[in-house]
Design an enzyme around this catalytic site. Structure first.
Site, PDB file in Angstrom:
ATOM      1  N   ASP A 160      -6.743   7.176  10.564  1.00 22.89           N
ATOM      2  CA  ASP A 160      -6.909   6.555   9.247  1.00 22.89           C
ATOM      3  C   ASP A 160      -7.817   5.326   9.327  1.00 22.89           C
ATOM      4  O   ASP A 160      -7.470   4.253   8.848  1.00 22.89           O
ATOM      5  CB  ASP A 160      -5.542   6.167   8.671  1.00 22.89           C
ATOM      6  CG  ASP A 160      -5.602   5.855   7.180  1.00 22.89           C
ATOM      7  OD1 ASP A 160      -6.574   6.275   6.524  1.00 22.89           O
ATOM      8  OD2 ASP A 160      -4.692   5.169   6.674  1.00 22.89           O
ATOM      9  N   GLY A 186       3.686   1.360   2.655  1.00 22.71           N
ATOM     10  CA  GLY A 186       4.689   0.311   2.753  1.00 22.71           C
ATOM     11  C   GLY A 186       4.171  -1.063   2.416  1.00 22.71           C
ATOM     12  O   GLY A 186       3.088  -1.240   1.845  1.00 22.71           O
ATOM     13  N   GLY A 225       0.825  -1.193   0.000  1.00 19.71           N
ATOM     14  CA  GLY A 225       0.000   0.000   0.000  1.00 19.71           C
ATOM     15  C   GLY A 225       0.859   1.243   0.000  1.00 19.71           C
ATOM     16  O   GLY A 225       2.097   1.176  -0.096  1.00 19.71           O
TER      17      GLY A 225
END
Length: 334
Positions: free
Chosen positions: A142, A29, A26
């Site tokens: 997130d 990383g 992603g």
């Protein structure tokens, strides 16, 4: 910075963690299945993008947040075992290895939304995990289906605490063919460049719950990031009931409140959201625990009158609309 080795199966990080196979890639990383050679156990290792090492302060912040996350002890939060940085400058996070699938994969099998009870079951677990983190002053920043992992027994784990904090140092707003990733779940204050707090996590939870119930996040845009940003900042979310008439009104109201543009109009805490969800998707709407501001008096003189017949029974019914015709919120008095 250049010259860093390319990761491959068999690579050993600091002589302790041997990478075996890639589990996912992603913007923040790669995640590898690996073996802890010292303790002889399987682990998951997230290796951050090499470019982050060139951003001043990014690695120090990553290590601080990873250490804070490691102190969290909650069944709904992925366990962090270790954090490190190789001599080549690669930063990595060592976590428990989870067996199952992320919530994004689960939702793909239900394009019209999950059954109400199942959606509520997932949401309450996310709220519980967030409540534990927020009580320690840790904000995820997130929340999205890809960061929510469903185990084989149905338990849900919240992943990537600490990683999201690097958003200030790396660009996460990526576009690919007109579709946008993380911004689908970002709060208005994050689009404005403001600081994210626990209420930003609650907004993202509202986006996820909307998608769990309808199969779609509350906002999409054919014009990419600019249109999506405008929608989150200015447009009212589409009513869940318009897509799923079987969703109880109290649950639809919760989604609406979680997606409030103003942070002070959202529920007071993740713990309150969990408590509200546990009341049952079809239970009467009740306010979360805690004191409520007093309502203004409408009469200047006390009136002593015996309750009318049936008044006691009506007192337990959920209030859907107040005397002004507006929707009542369980988080605030009318």
């Amino acid at each position: 910075m250049t010259g860093r080795p390319r990761l491959a199966a068999g690579t050993e990080l600091d002589g302790r963690y041997r990478l075996e196979s890639v589990l996912g890639r992603g913007g923040m990383g790669e995640v590898w299945r690996a073996v802890d050679l010292r303790l002889r156990r399987p682990v998951a290792v997230k290796v951050l993008p090499a470019e982050l090492a060139d951003v001043p302060g990014a690695m120090d912040r990553f290590e601080r947040e990873a250490e804070a996350t490691a102190a969290l002890q909650h069944p709904g939060i992925t366990v962090v075992f270790d954090v490190g940085r190789t001599g080549d400058g690669l930063a990595y996070l060592v976590m428990e290895l989870l067996e199952g699938e992320d919530l994004r994969t689960v939702m793909r099998r239900h394009p019209g939304g999950l059954p109400v009870e199942e959606a509520v079951g997932h949401a309450v677990q996310v709220a519980d995990a967030l409540a534990a983190a927020h009580s320690r002053g840790i904000v995820h920043r997130d929340i999205k289906p890809a960061n929510l992992f469903v185990l084989a027994d149905g338990r849900l784990k919240l992943c990537d605490f600490g990683i999201a904090g690097l958003a200030d140092a790396a660009t996460r707003l990526t576009q690919d063919g007109g579709t946008v990733g993380t911004p689908l779940y970002m709060a208005p204050e994050q689009f404005r460049g403001g600081a994210a707090d626990f209420r930003s996590d609650l907004y993202a939870l509202g986006c996820v719950l909307h998608e769990l119930l309808t199969g779609e996040p509350p906002f999409r845009s054919g014009s990419g990031l600019p249109g999506l940003m405008y929608a989150h900042l200015n447009e009212a979310p589409p009513p869940v009931g318009a897509v799923r008439p079987d969703v109880p009104e109290r649950l639809e109201r919760l989604v609406h409140d979680l997606l409030a543009k103003a942070v002070d109009r959202r529920p007071e805490s993740a713990a309150a959201v969990a408590s509200y969800l546990r009341a049952g998707p079809r239970a009467p709407a009740v306010p979360p625990p805690g004191p409520r501001p007093p309502r203004p008096r409408r009469r200047t003189r006390p009136r002593r009158r015996a309750p009318r017949r049936g008044a006691r029974a009506r007192a337990g019914r959920p209030r859907v609309r107040c005397s002004r015709g507006a929707r009542c919120s369980p988080w605030r008095p009318c």
